[in-house]
Design a protein around this motif. Structure first.
Motif, PDB file in Angstrom:
ATOM      1  N   MET A   1       0.982  -1.206  -0.004  1.00 59.43           N
ATOM      2  CA  MET A   1       0.101  -0.021   0.076  1.00 59.43           C
ATOM      3  C   MET A   1       0.846   1.281  -0.097  1.00 59.43           C
ATOM      4  N   PRO A   2       0.840   2.236  -0.821  1.00 58.80           N
ATOM      5  CA  PRO A   2       1.597   3.436  -1.000  1.00 58.80           C
ATOM      6  C   PRO A   2       1.501   4.205   0.181  1.00 58.80           C
ATOM      7  N   GLY A   3       2.382   5.025   0.543  1.00 61.76           N
ATOM      8  CA  GLY A   3       2.515   5.732   1.641  1.00 61.76           C
ATOM      9  C   GLY A   3       3.346   6.840   1.455  1.00 61.76           C
ATOM     10  N   ASP A   4       3.144   7.891   2.338  1.00 60.19           N
ATOM     11  CA  ASP A   4       4.217   9.175   2.242  1.00 60.19           C
ATOM     12  C   ASP A   4       5.340   8.939   2.706  1.00 60.19           C
ATOM     13  N   ARG A   5       5.519   7.757   3.673  1.00 58.94           N
ATOM     14  CA  ARG A   5       6.765   7.803   4.637  1.00 58.94           C
ATOM     15  C   ARG A   5       7.340   6.227   3.990  1.00 58.94           C
ATOM     16  N   SER A   6       8.622   6.047   4.236  1.00 59.25           N
ATOM     17  CA  SER A   6       9.372   4.853   4.024  1.00 59.25           C
ATOM     18  C   SER A   6       9.327   4.090   5.501  1.00 59.25           C
ATOM     19  N   GLU A   7       9.051   4.701   6.498  1.00 56.75           N
ATOM     20  CA  GLU A   7       8.970   4.002   7.728  1.00 56.75           C
ATOM     21  C   GLU A   7       7.895   4.566   8.751  1.00 56.75           C
ATOM     22  N   MET A   8       7.393   3.732   9.258  1.00 61.88           N
ATOM     23  CA  MET A   8       6.371   3.925  10.204  1.00 61.88           C
ATOM     24  C   MET A   8       6.709   3.599  11.677  1.00 61.88           C
ATOM     25  N   GLU A 144      -8.096  -7.721   0.992  1.00 62.21           N
ATOM     26  CA  GLU A 144      -7.665  -7.456  -0.311  1.00 62.21           C
ATOM     27  C   GLU A 144      -8.902  -7.344  -1.490  1.00 62.21           C
ATOM     28  N   THR A 145      -9.669  -8.394  -1.178  1.00 72.63           N
ATOM     29  CA  THR A 145     -10.969  -8.394  -1.924  1.00 72.63           C
ATOM     30  C   THR A 145     -11.768  -6.926  -1.991  1.00 72.63           C
ATOM     31  N   VAL A 146     -12.056  -6.540  -0.674  1.00 73.50           N
ATOM     32  CA  VAL A 146     -12.806  -5.357  -0.430  1.00 73.50           C
ATOM     33  C   VAL A 146     -11.830  -3.891  -0.905  1.00 73.50           C
ATOM     34  N   LEU A 147     -10.706  -3.808  -0.776  1.00 74.23           N
ATOM     35  CA  LEU A 147      -9.911  -2.815  -1.018  1.00 74.23           C
ATOM     36  C   LEU A 147      -9.482  -2.871  -2.285  1.00 74.23           C
ATOM     37  N   GLY A 148      -9.201  -3.976  -3.118  1.00 74.96           N
ATOM     38  CA  GLY A 148      -8.715  -4.156  -4.363  1.00 74.96           C
ATOM     39  C   GLY A 148      -9.919  -3.826  -5.554  1.00 74.96           C
ATOM     40  N   GLY A 149     -11.197  -3.459  -5.077  1.00 72.64           N
ATOM     41  CA  GLY A 149     -12.007  -3.045  -6.416  1.00 72.64           C
ATOM     42  C   GLY A 149     -13.165  -4.207  -6.244  1.00 72.64           C
ATOM     43  N   ASN A 150     -12.915  -5.116  -5.438  1.00 72.40           N
ATOM     44  CA  ASN A 150     -13.694  -6.272  -5.803  1.00 72.40           C
ATOM     45  C   ASN A 150     -14.954  -6.295  -4.732  1.00 72.40           C
ATOM     46  N   ARG A 205      -4.543  12.130  -8.126  1.00 64.84           N
ATOM     47  CA  ARG A 205      -4.225  11.007  -7.079  1.00 64.84           C
ATOM     48  C   ARG A 205      -5.002   9.845  -7.074  1.00 64.84           C
ATOM     49  N   LEU A 206      -6.355  10.240  -7.627  1.00 64.44           N
ATOM     50  CA  LEU A 206      -7.384   8.805  -7.649  1.00 64.44           C
ATOM     51  C   LEU A 206      -7.064   8.091  -8.631  1.00 64.44           C
ATOM     52  N   HIS A 207      -6.251   8.553  -9.864  1.00 65.18           N
ATOM     53  CA  HIS A 207      -6.007   7.746 -11.024  1.00 65.18           C
ATOM     54  C   HIS A 207      -4.525   7.601 -10.999  1.00 65.18           C
ATOM     55  N   GLY A 208      -3.635   7.919  -9.985  1.00 67.86           N
ATOM     56  CA  GLY A 208      -2.346   7.630 -10.016  1.00 67.86           C
ATOM     57  C   GLY A 208      -1.890   6.446  -9.333  1.00 67.86           C
ATOM     58  N   ALA A 209      -0.752   6.246  -9.064  1.00 64.63           N
ATOM     59  CA  ALA A 209      -0.419   5.099  -8.252  1.00 64.63           C
ATOM     60  C   ALA A 209      -0.990   4.823  -6.899  1.00 64.63           C
ATOM     61  N   ASP A 210      -1.183   6.160  -6.318  1.00 66.23           N
ATOM     62  CA  ASP A 210      -1.373   6.300  -4.915  1.00 66.23           C
ATOM     63  C   ASP A 210      -2.875   6.726  -5.167  1.00 66.23           C
ATOM     64  N   THR A 211      -3.790   5.786  -4.590  1.00 67.58           N
ATOM     65  CA  THR A 211      -5.083   6.101  -4.519  1.00 67.58           C
ATOM     66  C   THR A 211      -5.512   6.791  -3.292  1.00 67.58           C
ATOM     67  N   VAL A 212      -6.482   7.764  -3.316  1.00 64.82           N
ATOM     68  CA  VAL A 212      -7.212   8.427  -2.069  1.00 64.82           C
ATOM     69  C   VAL A 212      -7.124   7.526  -1.029  1.00 64.82           C
ATOM     70  N   LEU A 213      -7.783   6.437  -1.103  1.00 64.48           N
ATOM     71  CA  LEU A 213      -7.992   5.344  -0.103  1.00 64.48           C
ATOM     72  C   LEU A 213      -6.813   4.762   0.705  1.00 64.48           C
ATOM     73  N   ASP A 214      -5.796   4.534  -0.491  1.00 63.30           N
ATOM     74  CA  ASP A 214      -4.648   3.962   0.089  1.00 63.30           C
ATOM     75  C   ASP A 214      -4.006   5.099   0.760  1.00 63.30           C
ATOM     76  N   GLN A 215      -3.746   6.299   0.510  1.00 57.70           N
ATOM     77  CA  GLN A 215      -3.355   7.103   1.239  1.00 57.70           C
ATOM     78  C   GLN A 215      -3.963   7.611   2.429  1.00 57.70           C
ATOM     79  N   VAL A 216      -5.201   7.785   2.521  1.00 56.53           N
ATOM     80  CA  VAL A 216      -6.173   7.671   3.850  1.00 56.53           C
ATOM     81  C   VAL A 216      -5.875   6.466   4.784  1.00 56.53           C
TER      82      VAL A 216
END
Length: 560
Positions: A1-8, A144-150, A205-216
């Motif tokens: 899942m994309p994120g703005d950080r490389s470490e949490m 993944e089924t829910v988040l992946g558009g399924n 952002r919605l159509h890029g690699a990082d979706t709004v949901l992923d960022q949120v």
């Protein structure tokens, strides 16, 4: 899942056994298991009695397309098939073939509709004896089924995603009787919102690699870890508009425009749909957006209706007051716009996605098995409470004298990060018992460590501690300031903020009138950078100018 950080930051999670128990208790996942258990194998073609044999079928095909399994079982059935809890086989055929065919919820398929026979999955037969790891793997597949558009899409019956009038998702025990027009109306608005256009940053952002949901979701994980991750659940709740803003509002924008606020509200409506699906899966605890607000937003040209070019043009240009229909939420309206809390199970699933995306997402205690250099490096980037907990867990696994020796050895060095390591070492040693005293005495004459060793021994009233030389006092002062001021690549600033740093510098210069005259001669790699930072922080212009002159002298002499 994309994120703005490389470490949490590290997060504390329950055991796998407890997480697996929560997964099995999640209504949506439990429904997927229930549906899979109820599936009977389809008889082979040509088998005697085929026409009369009861066969479980899935209207619309096992992929759960539009017009799929009835009511609230649609998404659950998709999860069952996607995770292998149930398999799909047989040839499509007319639903009205004379067999006693029933769907997963017990309903017969619509007359003339296509049907595909379903088979029981091998996984569901093992689930009663499966270990926690296998159960969690299945649950992550459901996520993944829910988040992946399924998950459910526009126009479908959302079932678990629909909200009852009291705010509880339909399909759950507390909302089982909440179908009908009220839930259907909310679903219809949510469906239209899910298909509405977005503009500007949101669209990119919605159509890029990082979706709004992923960022949120990444932002929710980060906020959870920062605000209460070390203490463990229950964790703080976060207003949905605040989460949406993290993905929509451009970085550095302190006063969002009306167009950006409109994008935030549009994102809130979309995220409301997704969080309604994640709640019954056990990933979050979610209080949905008030349907009246969605209706108001719809009636004011929001994304739930036919907006035309309203979003693209940034609205009518008239500023809408906070809390007014269609405007940004007012102080008393935030909870009406949705509130979400990450659950331990959801954190487990999001962490797996972060790790798969190459983001370091450690758990509290992961550092306990690592060496002292890794401990000091990681702890120096954590909030104080988290750093203290990691150090405590690390020390619990070591004998005090040996632990002190490891920490002191890791704190040596003249590299740019060394001051931060020494400050971290000093803070870690504060948690070590008196049994560590011999290790501290061994480094009293060490140029890097003698100062902090004397501080440790003096604080515990140890006898026979030699007084430090003036050079050592100044060296230790510069070293400590280098760590706290974040000189170069060292620790990025003091957690207390700029005001505390200013007070520190002002107090140091005020107590020692000759400090700047002596400090530039200190043989420390960070001397020049420390003095330069002091010139920026001291409020007195004359002192600041003197600090700049001292920094120039230090650099000319080769100290930083």
């Amino acid at each position: 899942m994309p994120g703005d950080r490389s470490e949490m930051p590290p997060l504390r999670l329950p055991s796998e056994a407890e997480l697996a128990r929560q997964a099995l208790a999640a209504p949506l996942f439990a429904d997927a298991v229930r549906l899979a258990r109820g599936v009977r194998p389809a008889p082979a073609a040509g088998t005697p009695g085929t026409r009369d044999a009861p066969v479980t079928v899935v209207p619309g095909g096992a992929d759960g397309g539009a017009g799929g399994a009835a009511g609230g079982d649609a998404l659950a059935w998709r999860i069952a098939v996607a995770t292998g809890l149930a398999g799909a086989g047989g040839e499509p055929g007319p639903a009205g073939n004379g067999s006693a065919a029933t769907g997963p919820a017990g309903e017969r398929p619509a007359a003339g509709g296509a049907a595909r026979a379903a088979t029981a999955g091998e996984v569901v037969r093992r689930i009663t004896v499966a270990g926690p790891g296998e159960i969690l793997g299945l649950w992550r597949g459901a996520l993944e089924t829910v988040l992946g558009g399924n998950g459910t899409g526009p126009g479908e019956s959302r079932g678990h995603g629909a909200a009852s009038p009291d705010g509880s998702p339909a399909g759950r025990p507390d909302g089982a009787a909440a179908g009908g027009a009220a839930a259907g109306g909310a679903d219809a608005m949510a469906d239209r919102a899910a298909g509405a256009p977005v503009t500007g940053t949101a669209r990119a952002r919605l159509h890029g690699a990082d979706t709004v949901l992923d960022q949120v979701l990444s932002g929710l994980y980060l906020l959870t870890a920062l605000e209460g991750g070390a203490a463990g659940p229950p964790w703080p709740s976060v207003p949905l508009p605040a989460l949406a803003a993290t993905a929509v509002v451009p970085a550095g924008m302190t006063h969002p425009t009306d167009a950006v606020l409109e994008e935030v509200l549009a994102a809130v409506v979309r995220l409301d749909v997704r969080f309604r699906e994640l709640d019954p899966l056990g990933a979050v605890e979610y209080r949905p957006v008030d349907p009246e607000l969605i209706a108001e937003f719809d009636g004011n040209g929001g994304p739930a209706g036919d907006r035309g070019e309203t979003a693209a043009s940034g609205g009518s240009g008239e500023e809408t007051a906070p809390g007014a229909p269609g405007g940004p939420p007012g102080p008393g309206d935030v909870h009406r716009y949705g509130v979400v809390r990450l659950t331990p199970l959801g954190a487990h699933g999001l962490r797996a996605r972060l790790l798969a995306a190459g983001v370091d997402a450690p758990l509290v205690g992961d550092l306990a098995e690592r060496g002292a250099p890794e401990l000091l490096d990681a702890a120096g980037r954590l909030p104080e409470v988290l750093a203290r907990e990691e150090v405590r867990l690390w020390l619990d696994r070591r004998e005090p004298r040996a632990a002190a020796g490891e920490l002191l050895a890791a704190a040596r060095g003249d590299d740019r990060a060394a001051p931060a390591r020494r400050l971290g070492c000093q803070q870690a040693l504060a948690l070590v018992g008196p049994e560590a005293e011999p290790a501290l005495r061994e480094v009293l004459e060490d140029r890097h460590l003698g100062g902090l060793a004397r501080v440790w021994l003096a604080e515990r009233g140890a006898a026979g501690v030699p007084a430090p030389s003036e050079d050592l006092v100044f060296w230790l002062t510069v070293d400590t300031l280098a760590a706290q001021l974040g000189a170069g690549d060292a620790r990025p600033g003091d957690p207390a903020g700029t005001a505390a740093l200013e007070a520190l510098v002002e107090g140091l210069v005020g107590r020692h009138s000759g400090f700047l005259d002596a400090a530039w001669q200190v043989d420390h790699p960070a001397t020049g950078e420390v003095l330069e930072a002091m010139s920026r922080l001291h409020p007195d212009r004359a002192v600041a100018k003197a600090a700049r002159r001292a920094a120039y002298k230090a650099r000319t002499r080769g100290h930083g």
